[in-house]
Design a protein around this motif. Structure first.
Motif, PDB file in Angstrom:
ATOM      1  N   LYS A 276      21.971  23.798  17.773  1.00 48.51           N
ATOM      2  CA  LYS A 276      22.646  25.081  17.812  1.00 48.51           C
ATOM      3  C   LYS A 276      24.038  25.024  17.198  1.00 48.51           C
ATOM      4  CE  LYS A 276      20.240  26.918  21.865  1.00 48.51           C
ATOM      5  NZ  LYS A 276      20.388  27.513  23.224  1.00 48.51           N
ATOM      6  N   GLN A 277      24.662  23.875  17.158  1.00 46.72           N
ATOM      7  CA  GLN A 277      26.020  23.756  16.640  1.00 46.72           C
ATOM      8  C   GLN A 277      26.063  23.378  15.166  1.00 46.72           C
ATOM      9  OE1 GLN A 277      25.069  22.275  19.490  1.00 46.72           O
ATOM     10  NE2 GLN A 277      26.115  23.627  20.958  1.00 46.72           N
ATOM     11  N   VAL A 278      24.955  22.935  14.562  1.00 47.21           N
ATOM     12  CA  VAL A 278      24.961  22.472  13.161  1.00 47.21           C
ATOM     13  C   VAL A 278      24.956  23.691  12.251  1.00 47.21           C
ATOM     14  CG1 VAL A 278      23.706  21.222  11.427  1.00 47.21           C
ATOM     15  CG2 VAL A 278      23.804  20.337  13.749  1.00 47.21           C
ATOM     16  N   ASN A 279      25.920  23.727  11.320  1.00 50.08           N
ATOM     17  CA  ASN A 279      26.016  24.826  10.350  1.00 50.08           C
ATOM     18  C   ASN A 279      25.428  24.459   8.978  1.00 50.08           C
ATOM     19  OD1 ASN A 279      27.309  26.498  12.220  1.00 50.08           O
ATOM     20  ND2 ASN A 279      29.306  25.633  11.697  1.00 50.08           N
ATOM     21  N   SER A 280      25.556  23.208   8.621  1.00 52.49           N
ATOM     22  CA  SER A 280      25.077  22.740   7.315  1.00 52.49           C
ATOM     23  C   SER A 280      24.396  21.417   7.489  1.00 52.49           C
ATOM     24  CB  SER A 280      26.234  22.620   6.319  1.00 52.49           C
ATOM     25  OG  SER A 280      25.779  22.122   5.088  1.00 52.49           O
ATOM     26  N   VAL A 281      23.334  21.206   6.729  1.00 53.53           N
ATOM     27  CA  VAL A 281      22.565  19.969   6.819  1.00 53.53           C
ATOM     28  C   VAL A 281      22.948  19.015   5.701  1.00 53.53           C
ATOM     29  CG1 VAL A 281      20.234  19.006   6.802  1.00 53.53           C
ATOM     30  CG2 VAL A 281      20.693  21.181   7.925  1.00 53.53           C
TER      31      VAL A 281
ATOM     32  N   ARG B  12      17.481  13.428  10.511  1.00 50.40           N
ATOM     33  CA  ARG B  12      18.541  12.542  11.006  1.00 50.40           C
ATOM     34  C   ARG B  12      19.747  13.329  11.517  1.00 50.40           C
ATOM     35  NH1 ARG B  12      18.694   7.740   6.358  1.00 50.40           N
ATOM     36  NH2 ARG B  12      16.590   6.918   6.789  1.00 50.40           N
ATOM     37  N   SER B  13      20.012  14.509  10.974  1.00 49.08           N
ATOM     38  CA  SER B  13      21.231  15.256  11.341  1.00 49.08           C
ATOM     39  C   SER B  13      21.017  16.197  12.502  1.00 49.08           C
ATOM     40  CB  SER B  13      21.743  16.048  10.121  1.00 49.08           C
ATOM     41  OG  SER B  13      21.992  15.178   9.052  1.00 49.08           O
ATOM     42  N   ILE B  14      19.815  16.717  12.655  1.00 51.34           N
ATOM     43  CA  ILE B  14      19.547  17.702  13.699  1.00 51.34           C
ATOM     44  C   ILE B  14      18.618  17.093  14.739  1.00 51.34           C
ATOM     45  CG2 ILE B  14      18.630  19.999  14.173  1.00 51.34           C
ATOM     46  CD1 ILE B  14      19.261  20.776  11.336  1.00 51.34           C
ATOM     47  N   ASN B  15      18.956  17.292  15.997  1.00 50.16           N
ATOM     48  CA  ASN B  15      18.098  16.874  17.096  1.00 50.16           C
ATOM     49  C   ASN B  15      18.070  17.967  18.138  1.00 50.16           C
ATOM     50  OD1 ASN B  15      20.580  16.515  18.461  1.00 50.16           O
ATOM     51  ND2 ASN B  15      20.722  14.400  17.688  1.00 50.16           N
TER      52      ASN B  15
ATOM     53  N   LYS C 196       0.826  -1.182   0.000  1.00 48.15           N
ATOM     54  CA  LYS C 196       0.000   0.000   0.000  1.00 48.15           C
ATOM     55  C   LYS C 196       0.878   1.256   0.000  1.00 48.15           C
ATOM     56  CE  LYS C 196      -3.732  -2.254   2.544  1.00 48.15           C
ATOM     57  NZ  LYS C 196      -4.582  -2.203   3.747  1.00 48.15           N
ATOM     58  N   THR C 197       0.383   2.284  -0.618  1.00 48.77           N
ATOM     59  CA  THR C 197       1.111   3.538  -0.669  1.00 48.77           C
ATOM     60  C   THR C 197       0.916   4.310   0.619  1.00 48.77           C
ATOM     61  OG1 THR C 197      -0.779   4.615  -1.681  1.00 48.77           O
ATOM     62  CG2 THR C 197       0.839   3.669  -3.165  1.00 48.77           C
ATOM     63  N   ALA C 198       1.938   5.034   1.012  1.00 53.53           N
ATOM     64  CA  ALA C 198       1.897   5.832   2.236  1.00 53.53           C
ATOM     65  C   ALA C 198       2.670   7.113   2.001  1.00 53.53           C
ATOM     66  CB  ALA C 198       2.506   5.060   3.397  1.00 53.53           C
ATOM     67  N   PRO C 199       2.326   8.188   2.680  1.00 53.76           N
ATOM     68  CA  PRO C 199       3.089   9.436   2.504  1.00 53.76           C
ATOM     69  C   PRO C 199       4.511   9.291   3.018  1.00 53.76           C
ATOM     70  CG  PRO C 199       1.501   9.648   4.299  1.00 53.76           C
ATOM     71  CD  PRO C 199       1.201   8.365   3.633  1.00 53.76           C
ATOM     72  N   LYS C 200       5.453   9.846   2.238  1.00 48.44           N
ATOM     73  CA  LYS C 200       6.870   9.753   2.581  1.00 48.44           C
ATOM     74  C   LYS C 200       7.468  11.147   2.611  1.00 48.44           C
ATOM     75  CE  LYS C 200       7.487   5.190   0.461  1.00 48.44           C
ATOM     76  NZ  LYS C 200       8.269   4.386  -0.530  1.00 48.44           N
ATOM     77  N   ASN C 201       8.490  11.286   3.430  1.00 48.96           N
ATOM     78  CA  ASN C 201       9.205  12.550   3.520  1.00 48.96           C
ATOM     79  C   ASN C 201      10.189  12.676   2.371  1.00 48.96           C
ATOM     80  OD1 ASN C 201       7.880  13.181   5.905  1.00 48.96           O
ATOM     81  ND2 ASN C 201       9.420  12.153   7.167  1.00 48.96           N
ATOM     82  N   SER C 202      10.485  13.914   2.007  1.00 43.04           N
ATOM     83  CA  SER C 202      11.469  14.139   0.965  1.00 43.04           C
ATOM     84  C   SER C 202      12.874  13.856   1.478  1.00 43.04           C
ATOM     85  CB  SER C 202      11.361  15.583   0.458  1.00 43.04           C
ATOM     86  OG  SER C 202      11.696  16.477   1.495  1.00 43.04           O
ATOM     87  N   ILE C 203      13.833  13.789   0.561  1.00 47.00           N
ATOM     88  CA  ILE C 203      15.216  13.484   0.934  1.00 47.00           C
ATOM     89  C   ILE C 203      15.789  14.595   1.794  1.00 47.00           C
ATOM     90  CG2 ILE C 203      17.520  13.053   0.006  1.00 47.00           C
ATOM     91  CD1 ILE C 203      16.174  11.898  -2.461  1.00 47.00           C
ATOM     92  N   VAL C 204      15.435  15.851   1.480  1.00 49.68           N
ATOM     93  CA  VAL C 204      15.963  16.978   2.264  1.00 49.68           C
ATOM     94  C   VAL C 204      15.424  16.940   3.694  1.00 49.68           C
ATOM     95  CG1 VAL C 204      16.076  19.473   2.415  1.00 49.68           C
ATOM     96  CG2 VAL C 204      16.220  18.365   0.190  1.00 49.68           C
ATOM     97  N   ASN C 205      14.131  16.705   3.857  1.00 49.25           N
ATOM     98  CA  ASN C 205      13.554  16.657   5.207  1.00 49.25           C
ATOM     99  C   ASN C 205      14.069  15.470   5.993  1.00 49.25           C
ATOM    100  OD1 ASN C 205      12.113  18.924   4.603  1.00 49.25           O
ATOM    101  ND2 ASN C 205      10.222  17.831   4.058  1.00 49.25           N
ATOM    102  N   GLN C 206      14.248  14.320   5.313  1.00 54.75           N
ATOM    103  CA  GLN C 206      14.764  13.145   6.029  1.00 54.75           C
ATOM    104  C   GLN C 206      16.188  13.378   6.491  1.00 54.75           C
ATOM    105  OE1 GLN C 206      12.656  10.813   6.565  1.00 54.75           O
ATOM    106  NE2 GLN C 206      13.986   9.401   7.697  1.00 54.75           N
TER     107      GLN C 206
END
Length: 313
Positions: A305-310, A297-300, A283-293
């Motif tokens: 506050k320390q992340v400069n680039s994603v 994963r990189s920011i929590n 079944k199809t389900a909504p998925k997040n884009s590559i940028v949002n995913q």
């Protein structure tokens, strides 16, 4: 080569050595020191007479005297030549010159019949006809001068006498219309003419209605009915794949190698006795884009506050 150093011009061009010159060993002589065509300015020079303007004289032309195009040709007089040609053509005439009759006569004025075939017409003559003697009309009717006054509300001022009063009933117009309507109806011989041209479903409201009396009902004669069905004669049979219409009978039926299709069995069931139902596809389900995913994963909550680039690159 520039002052700051770097590659030479030969290295920039891409040549291994400087190309040879046509004049080997000759030095460059500047043109400022040597004069061009020195011999032209030495000795006696040619002195032309200068340009001459066009005039009626012979000066400026190559010939010393004017030369005619036709020298010594004979003189021809065109007037004399036309006269000689006219005399030559007149000798071909057999008689005297043709003189037509008197020319067309022009009318001398309006109403004139001069020059016509019929001459003057008496009906168009401008002479007046004799009539009766003139009789002077009589004198006008002499009346008294007009009476002074406006005429409204005054008696004896107008030409006629006093108007007599005539009673006028209140419903007089209504009575006149009623009498006119009664006289009109008395002159009619029948009812109003009505056209039967309005659209209807049928020609009449009841298409089966008739004015004629119906005939009496005929009683059927009592008796036995022949219930045997009608059987027409067999028509001629056409030749076909079943050998119909031939002298020889159809051959006996041979065994058919193909068996009839069997009936479908009951649907398969599982252990519980229910019909087996295959599992549905994905079944199809909504998925997040590559940028949002990548952001999730990189920011929590600890390092946002320390992340400069994603992005990974």
């Amino acid at each position: 080569m520039s002052k700051d150093g770097g590659k030479t011009d030969m290295e920039r061009v891409g040549l291994f050595k400087e190309m040879d010159y046509t004049t080997i060993g000759d030095r460059y002589v500047p043109r400022t020191g040597a004069a061009f065509n020195e011999a032209a300015g030495k000795g006696r020079q040619m002195l032309p007479g200068g340009s001459k303007t066009k005039s009626a004289l012979q000066a400026g032309y190559f010939d010393g005297a004017f030369a005619r195009v036709f020298s010594g040709e004979g003189y021809s007089d065109p007037v004399k030549m036309r006269r000689q040609l006219r005399l030559k053509e007149s000798q071909k005439n057999l008689g005297k010159a043709f003189l037509p009759s008197n020319g067309d006569k022009k009318p001398s004025g309006q109403g004139s019949h001069y020059g016509t075939f019929t001459g003057p017409v008496g009906a168009f003559s401008p002479v007046k006809r004799g009539g009766k003697a003139y009789s002077a009309p009589g004198k006008n009717v002499l009346t008294n001068p007009g009476k002074i006054g406006t005429g409204y509300g005054y008696v004896g001022i107008t030409i006629g006498g006093t108007h007599k009063h005539s009673p006028d009933s209140y419903d007089r117009p209504k009575e006149l219309r009623r009498k006119e309507q009664q006289s009109h109806k008395a002159q009619l011989k029948g009812g109003a003419f009505r056209l039967n041209m309005h659209p209807k479903d049928y020609f009449d409201s009841n298409p089966y209605h008739t004015d004629k009396p119906l005939p009496p009902i005929k009683k059927s004669a009592s008796g036995k009915r022949d219930v045997k069905p009608f059987k027409p004669s067999s028509p001629a049979k056409a030749v076909g794949g079943m050998k119909a219409g031939t002298f020889d009978p159809y051959p006996s039926h041979s065994n058919d190698p193909y068996k009839p299709k069997g009936k479908k069995g009951e649907p398969p069931v599982n252990k519980t006795g229910k019909i087996f139902m295959p599992s549905p596809g994905p079944k199809t389900a909504p998925k997040n884009s590559i940028v949002n995913q990548n952001v999730f994963r990189s920011i929590n909550s600890t390092n946002f506050k320390q992340v400069n680039s994603v992005m990974a690159y």
